[in-house]
Motif scaffolding. Structure first.
Motif, PDB file in Angstrom:
ATOM      1  N   GLN A   2      -5.678  -1.279  14.050  1.00 20.74           N
ATOM      2  CA  GLN A   2      -6.883  -2.082  13.870  1.00 20.74           C
ATOM      3  C   GLN A   2      -6.470  -3.543  13.957  1.00 20.74           C
ATOM      4  N   PHE A   3      -7.241  -4.322  14.695  1.00 21.85           N
ATOM      5  CA  PHE A   3      -6.968  -5.737  14.853  1.00 21.85           C
ATOM      6  C   PHE A   3      -8.086  -6.540  14.210  1.00 21.85           C
ATOM      7  N   GLN A   4      -7.697  -7.617  13.534  1.00 24.29           N
ATOM      8  CA  GLN A   4      -8.674  -8.511  12.916  1.00 24.29           C
ATOM      9  C   GLN A   4      -8.404  -9.923  13.428  1.00 24.29           C
ATOM     10  N   LEU A   5      -9.446 -10.562  13.960  1.00 27.26           N
ATOM     11  CA  LEU A   5      -9.349 -11.933  14.455  1.00 27.26           C
ATOM     12  C   LEU A   5     -10.054 -12.846  13.466  1.00 27.26           C
ATOM     13  N   THR A   6      -9.360 -13.914  13.046  1.00 28.02           N
ATOM     14  CA  THR A   6      -9.922 -14.854  12.083  1.00 28.02           C
ATOM     15  C   THR A   6      -9.747 -16.269  12.617  1.00 28.02           C
ATOM     16  N   ALA A   7     -10.839 -17.022  12.669  1.00 24.52           N
ATOM     17  CA  ALA A   7     -10.769 -18.414  13.105  1.00 24.52           C
ATOM     18  C   ALA A   7     -10.095 -19.237  12.015  1.00 24.52           C
ATOM     19  N   LYS A   8      -9.169 -20.085  12.445  1.00 23.06           N
ATOM     20  CA  LYS A   8      -8.477 -20.984  11.513  1.00 23.06           C
ATOM     21  C   LYS A   8      -8.356 -22.329  12.207  1.00 23.06           C
ATOM     22  N   VAL A  18      -1.764  -0.905  10.990  1.00 26.90           N
ATOM     23  CA  VAL A  18      -1.479   0.419  11.546  1.00 26.90           C
ATOM     24  C   VAL A  18      -1.681   1.430  10.429  1.00 26.90           C
ATOM     25  N   MET A  19      -2.564   2.385  10.671  1.00 31.23           N
ATOM     26  CA  MET A  19      -2.831   3.433   9.702  1.00 31.23           C
ATOM     27  C   MET A  19      -2.184   4.720  10.200  1.00 31.23           C
ATOM     28  N   VAL A  20      -1.353   5.311   9.351  1.00 36.20           N
ATOM     29  CA  VAL A  20      -0.669   6.556   9.708  1.00 36.20           C
ATOM     30  C   VAL A  20      -0.931   7.569   8.615  1.00 36.20           C
ATOM     31  N   GLU A  21      -1.383   8.745   9.018  1.00 33.20           N
ATOM     32  CA  GLU A  21      -1.573   9.816   8.043  1.00 33.20           C
ATOM     33  C   GLU A  21      -0.207  10.312   7.599  1.00 33.20           C
ATOM     34  N   LEU A  30       8.635   7.292  10.854  1.00 36.03           N
ATOM     35  CA  LEU A  30       7.920   6.025  10.982  1.00 36.03           C
ATOM     36  C   LEU A  30       8.781   4.958  11.646  1.00 36.03           C
ATOM     37  N   THR A  31      10.098   5.049  11.529  1.00 37.83           N
ATOM     38  CA  THR A  31      10.974   4.071  12.186  1.00 37.83           C
ATOM     39  C   THR A  31      10.849   4.144  13.700  1.00 37.83           C
ATOM     40  N   LEU A  32      10.472   5.295  14.228  1.00 39.54           N
ATOM     41  CA  LEU A  32      10.256   5.422  15.674  1.00 39.54           C
ATOM     42  C   LEU A  32       8.889   4.903  16.091  1.00 39.54           C
ATOM     43  N   LEU A  33       7.936   4.915  15.173  1.00 32.40           N
ATOM     44  CA  LEU A  33       6.593   4.441  15.500  1.00 32.40           C
ATOM     45  C   LEU A  33       6.527   2.919  15.583  1.00 32.40           C
ATOM     46  N   ARG A  34       7.421   2.230  14.883  1.00 27.71           N
ATOM     47  CA  ARG A  34       7.368   0.768  14.852  1.00 27.71           C
ATOM     48  C   ARG A  34       7.447   0.146  16.248  1.00 27.71           C
TER      49      ARG A  34
END
Length: 62
Positions: A2-8, A18-21, A30-34
Motif C-alpha cells: 500500500q502506498f500513501q502520498l502526502t503533500a509536504k 507491506v502487509m504479509v499474512e 520474510l528476508t527473501l520478500l524484502r
C-alpha cells in the motif's frame, strides 16, 4: 503493498506499507520478500514519477 502520498510543502512524501499474512502457508522467509518489495516499490515509484512529469507539462486531471 500500500502506498500513501502526502503533500509536504513543495514536495510529496511517498510511504510504502507491506502487509504479509503470518499463516503457516507462507513458505518464503520474510528476508527473501524484502528485495522483492523494494523492487516493486522502485518500479511503482518510477511509474509515478513518469506520470508526474507528464502532468507537469500539461494540466493535471481533476
Amino acid at each position: 503493498m500500500q502506498f500513501q502520498l502526502t503533500a509536504k510543502g513543495e514536495m510529496t512524501v511517498v510511504n510504502e506499507s507491506v502487509m504479509v499474512e503470518t499463516s503457516p502457508k507462507l513458505n518464503v522467509p520474510l528476508t527473501l520478500l524484502r528485495p522483492i518489495a523494494q523492487h516493486a516499490f522502485m518500479t511503482n515509484l518510477r511509474g509515478l514519477a513518469n506520470l508526474a512529469e507528464r502532468w507537469s507539462d500539461s494540466e493535471a486531471p481533476q
